[in-house]
Design a protein around this motif. Structure first.
Motif, PDB file in Angstrom:
ATOM      1  N   THR A 203       0.648  -1.293  -0.092  1.00 10.72           N
ATOM      2  CA  THR A 203       0.093  -0.029  -0.028  1.00 10.72           C
ATOM      3  C   THR A 203       1.035   1.319  -0.023  1.00 10.72           C
ATOM      4  N   ILE A 204       2.235   1.053   0.143  1.00 11.30           N
ATOM      5  CA  ILE A 204       3.163   2.118   0.061  1.00 11.30           C
ATOM      6  C   ILE A 204       3.691   2.313  -1.527  1.00 11.30           C
ATOM      7  N   ALA A 205       3.016   3.408  -2.242  1.00  8.36           N
ATOM      8  CA  ALA A 205       3.453   3.547  -3.587  1.00  8.36           C
ATOM      9  C   ALA A 205       4.774   3.220  -4.057  1.00  8.36           C
ATOM     10  N   GLY A 206       5.771   3.779  -3.467  1.00  2.00           N
ATOM     11  CA  GLY A 206       7.204   3.640  -3.787  1.00  2.00           C
ATOM     12  C   GLY A 206       7.763   2.400  -3.709  1.00  2.00           C
ATOM     13  N   ASN A 207       6.988   1.401  -3.008  1.00  6.03           N
ATOM     14  CA  ASN A 207       7.463  -0.055  -2.790  1.00  6.03           C
ATOM     15  C   ASN A 207       6.484  -0.946  -3.475  1.00  6.03           C
ATOM     16  N   LYS A 208       5.789  -0.583  -4.326  1.00  5.74           N
ATOM     17  CA  LYS A 208       4.673  -1.479  -5.139  1.00  5.74           C
ATOM     18  C   LYS A 208       5.259  -1.581  -6.532  1.00  5.74           C
ATOM     19  N   SER A 209       6.158  -2.521  -6.655  1.00 10.30           N
ATOM     20  CA  SER A 209       6.778  -2.814  -7.796  1.00 10.30           C
ATOM     21  C   SER A 209       7.111  -4.375  -7.871  1.00 10.30           C
ATOM     22  N   ASP A 210       7.353  -4.779  -9.483  1.00 11.97           N
ATOM     23  CA  ASP A 210       7.776  -5.985  -9.441  1.00 11.97           C
ATOM     24  C   ASP A 210       9.250  -6.442  -9.519  1.00 11.97           C
ATOM     25  N   PHE A 211       9.957  -5.926 -10.132  1.00 12.15           N
ATOM     26  CA  PHE A 211      11.591  -6.023  -9.951  1.00 12.15           C
ATOM     27  C   PHE A 211      12.180  -4.637  -9.768  1.00 12.15           C
ATOM     28  N   ALA A 212      12.637  -4.921  -8.391  1.00  9.93           N
ATOM     29  CA  ALA A 212      13.350  -3.698  -7.876  1.00  9.93           C
ATOM     30  C   ALA A 212      14.789  -3.851  -7.720  1.00  9.93           C
ATOM     31  N   CYS A 213      15.542  -2.626  -8.036  1.00 10.59           N
ATOM     32  CA  CYS A 213      17.142  -2.869  -7.713  1.00 10.59           C
ATOM     33  C   CYS A 213      17.688  -1.699  -7.009  1.00 10.59           C
ATOM     34  N   GLY A 214      18.131  -1.888  -5.714  1.00  5.11           N
ATOM     35  CA  GLY A 214      19.083  -1.117  -5.025  1.00  5.11           C
ATOM     36  C   GLY A 214      18.583  -0.371  -3.878  1.00  5.11           C
ATOM     37  N   THR A 215      19.111   0.319  -3.118  1.00  5.59           N
ATOM     38  CA  THR A 215      18.765   1.274  -2.185  1.00  5.59           C
ATOM     39  C   THR A 215      19.657   2.523  -1.934  1.00  5.59           C
ATOM     40  N   SER A 216      19.127   3.366  -1.701  1.00  6.40           N
ATOM     41  CA  SER A 216      20.075   4.784  -1.574  1.00  6.40           C
ATOM     42  C   SER A 216      21.132   5.025  -2.659  1.00  6.40           C
ATOM     43  N   THR A 217      22.247   4.585  -2.159  1.00  7.09           N
ATOM     44  CA  THR A 217      23.499   4.613  -3.388  1.00  7.09           C
ATOM     45  C   THR A 217      24.118   3.493  -3.548  1.00  7.09           C
ATOM     46  N   ASP A 218      23.833   2.484  -3.439  1.00  8.34           N
ATOM     47  CA  ASP A 218      24.533   1.155  -3.617  1.00  8.34           C
ATOM     48  C   ASP A 218      24.424   0.861  -4.810  1.00  8.34           C
ATOM     49  N   ALA A 219      25.382  -0.250  -5.604  1.00  7.97           N
ATOM     50  CA  ALA A 219      25.722  -0.358  -6.486  1.00  7.97           C
ATOM     51  C   ALA A 219      25.165  -1.641  -7.130  1.00  7.97           C
ATOM     52  N   PHE A 235       4.694  -1.035 -10.459  1.00  2.06           N
ATOM     53  CA  PHE A 235       5.813  -0.744 -11.386  1.00  2.06           C
ATOM     54  C   PHE A 235       6.380  -1.944 -11.632  1.00  2.06           C
ATOM     55  N   GLY A 236       6.823  -2.243 -13.109  1.00  2.00           N
ATOM     56  CA  GLY A 236       7.247  -3.522 -13.597  1.00  2.00           C
ATOM     57  C   GLY A 236       8.603  -3.611 -13.176  1.00  2.00           C
ATOM     58  N   ALA A 237       9.297  -2.374 -13.188  1.00  2.00           N
ATOM     59  CA  ALA A 237      10.627  -2.147 -12.731  1.00  2.00           C
ATOM     60  C   ALA A 237      10.904  -0.842 -12.066  1.00  2.00           C
ATOM     61  N   GLU A 238      11.949  -1.130 -11.098  1.00  4.26           N
ATOM     62  CA  GLU A 238      11.937   0.226 -10.413  1.00  4.26           C
ATOM     63  C   GLU A 238      13.773   0.298  -9.790  1.00  4.26           C
ATOM     64  N   ILE A 239      14.403   1.274 -10.556  1.00  9.30           N
ATOM     65  CA  ILE A 239      15.714   1.340  -9.738  1.00  9.30           C
ATOM     66  C   ILE A 239      15.629   2.309  -8.409  1.00  9.30           C
ATOM     67  N   ARG A 240      16.261   1.725  -7.436  1.00  9.33           N
ATOM     68  CA  ARG A 240      15.968   2.769  -6.291  1.00  9.33           C
ATOM     69  C   ARG A 240      17.196   3.199  -5.491  1.00  9.33           C
ATOM     70  N   SER A 241      18.537   3.336  -6.515  1.00 11.00           N
ATOM     71  CA  SER A 241      19.613   3.734  -6.046  1.00 11.00           C
ATOM     72  C   SER A 241      20.242   4.522  -7.317  1.00 11.00           C
TER      73      SER A 241
END
Length: 265
Positions: A203-219, A235-241
Motif C-alpha cells: 500500500t506504499i506507492a514507492g514500494n509497489k513494484s515487481d523487479f526493484a534494484c538497489g537502495t540509497s546509493t548502492d551499486a 511498477f514493472g521495474a524500479e531502480i531505487r539507487s
C-alpha cells in the motif's frame, strides 16, 4: 538425491508447536522438546545436524554442517525463521516454507552456496527467499507469493538478495508480496531468466513494484533475460539507487517507474 532417502524413510513436515519440534514421517508423528538430545539423535540418524531454538524465539536453525546438506519434499511450517547458516553447500528440492514469523528461509553465512528447485515460500511475515552476506544462490522453478502476510511495511519480498550476494533465478514466479516482488540491494547481483513477477500488494506507492534494484546509493545490479510482468498494477521495474542498474533483454516489462531507465544488453 536426498540424504533421507538412503534410509528409505520420508520426512514430510517439520514444524514448531508450543515448546516442541514436531516431525512427521511415514512412521508417524514425533514430538521432541527443543534442544532435546533424543531429537538430536533422531536427526543424526539422517546425517543432518540439529535443530536449535533461541530462548526468545521459535527458530529452526541448521548449523555445524561442514560439507553438504539436503532436504527433499519437506514442509517447514511456522516457527520464527528457517535459517541455514552452516558452512556447507545446501540443496532443497520440492520444499515449502510457510507461515514463518519472519523470513521463509534465510541464508546468511558469508560465501555460502545454496541450490533450490521447485520450492515455494508463501505467507511468511517478512521475505520468502532471503540471501545475505556473500551467499551464492540458484533458484530453479521456485514460487514466492503473499509474503509480508499481515504486514504493512511495504518492504517484504518474494525473493531478495542483500550484501554482495549473487543469485541466479530461473523460471521463477513472484507475486502478491507486500513489497517489491523481487528486490536486490546492498551491492548484490542477480541474473533472472524467464521469471515472472506481478501484482505487488504494497500500500506504499514507492514500494509497489515487481523487479526493484538497489537502495540509497548502492551499486546493485540486476539482469532480466526473458522476464515479464503481467499487469500494470505495480511498477514493472524500479531502480531505487543512484548507482544501481537493471539490464534487460527479450523481456516484457510493463509500467516502468518514471525515474527508472532500463539498459539493453
Amino acid at each position: 538425491r536426498s540424504l533421507l532417502s538412503k534410509y528409505n524413510i520420508k520426512m514430510n513436515k517439520v514444524y514448531v508447536q508450543d515448546n516442541y519440534v514436531v516431525v512427521e514421517d511415514e512412521k508417524g508423528i514425533h514430538h521432541f522438546p527443543k534442544n532435546n538430545s533424543e531429537f538430536e539423535e533422531w536427526l543424526d540418524h539422517f546425517s543432518l545436524s540439529k535443530i536449535t531454538g533461541r530462548s526468545n524465539s521459535r527458530e529452526f536453525k541448521f548449523d555445524s554442517i561442514s560439507s553438504w546438506f539436503n532436504l527433499d519434499n519437506v514442509t517447514i511450517l511456522g516457527g520464527f525463521s528457517f535459517l541455514s547458516g552452516n558452512d556447507s553447500t545446501d540443496s532443497f528440492y520440492n520444499c515449502d516454507f510457510i507461515y514463518s514469523d519472519i523470513n521463509g528461509i534465510l541464508f546468511d553465512k558469508s560465501g555460502k552456496e545454496v541450490y533450490l528447485e521447485n520450492c515455494t515460500a508463501y505467507r511468511n511475515l517478512d521475505d520468502g527467499f532471503d540471501y545475505d552476506s556473500d551467499t551464492i544462490a540458484i533458484e530453479v522453478n521456485c514460487v514466492a507469493f503473499e509474503n509480508g502476510y499481515g504486514a504493512s511495511t511495504g518492504i517484504n519480498n518474494g525473493s531478495t538478495a542483500h550484501s554482495d550476494a549473487i543469485v541466479l533465478r530461473i523460471n521463477g514466479i513472484y507475486h502478491s508480496n507486500e513489497g517489491p516482488n523481487v528486490h536486490d540491494v546492498n551491492n548484490a547481483k542477480s541474473l533472472n531468466i524467464d521469471c515472472i513477477a506481478y501484482n505487488s500488494t504494497s500500500t506504499i506507492a514507492g514500494n509497489k513494484s515487481d523487479f526493484a534494484c538497489g537502495t540509497s546509493t548502492d551499486a546493485t545490479q540486476m539482469w532480466l533475460d526473458g522476464c515479464a510482468t503481467k499487469t500494470d498494477d505495480s511498477f514493472g521495474a524500479e531502480i531505487r539507487s543512484t548507482n544501481a542498474d537493471i539490464y534487460v533483454r527479450n523481456s516484457i516489462i510493463k509500467n516502468v517507474e518514471s525515474g527508472t531507465t532500463l539498459t539493453s544488453y
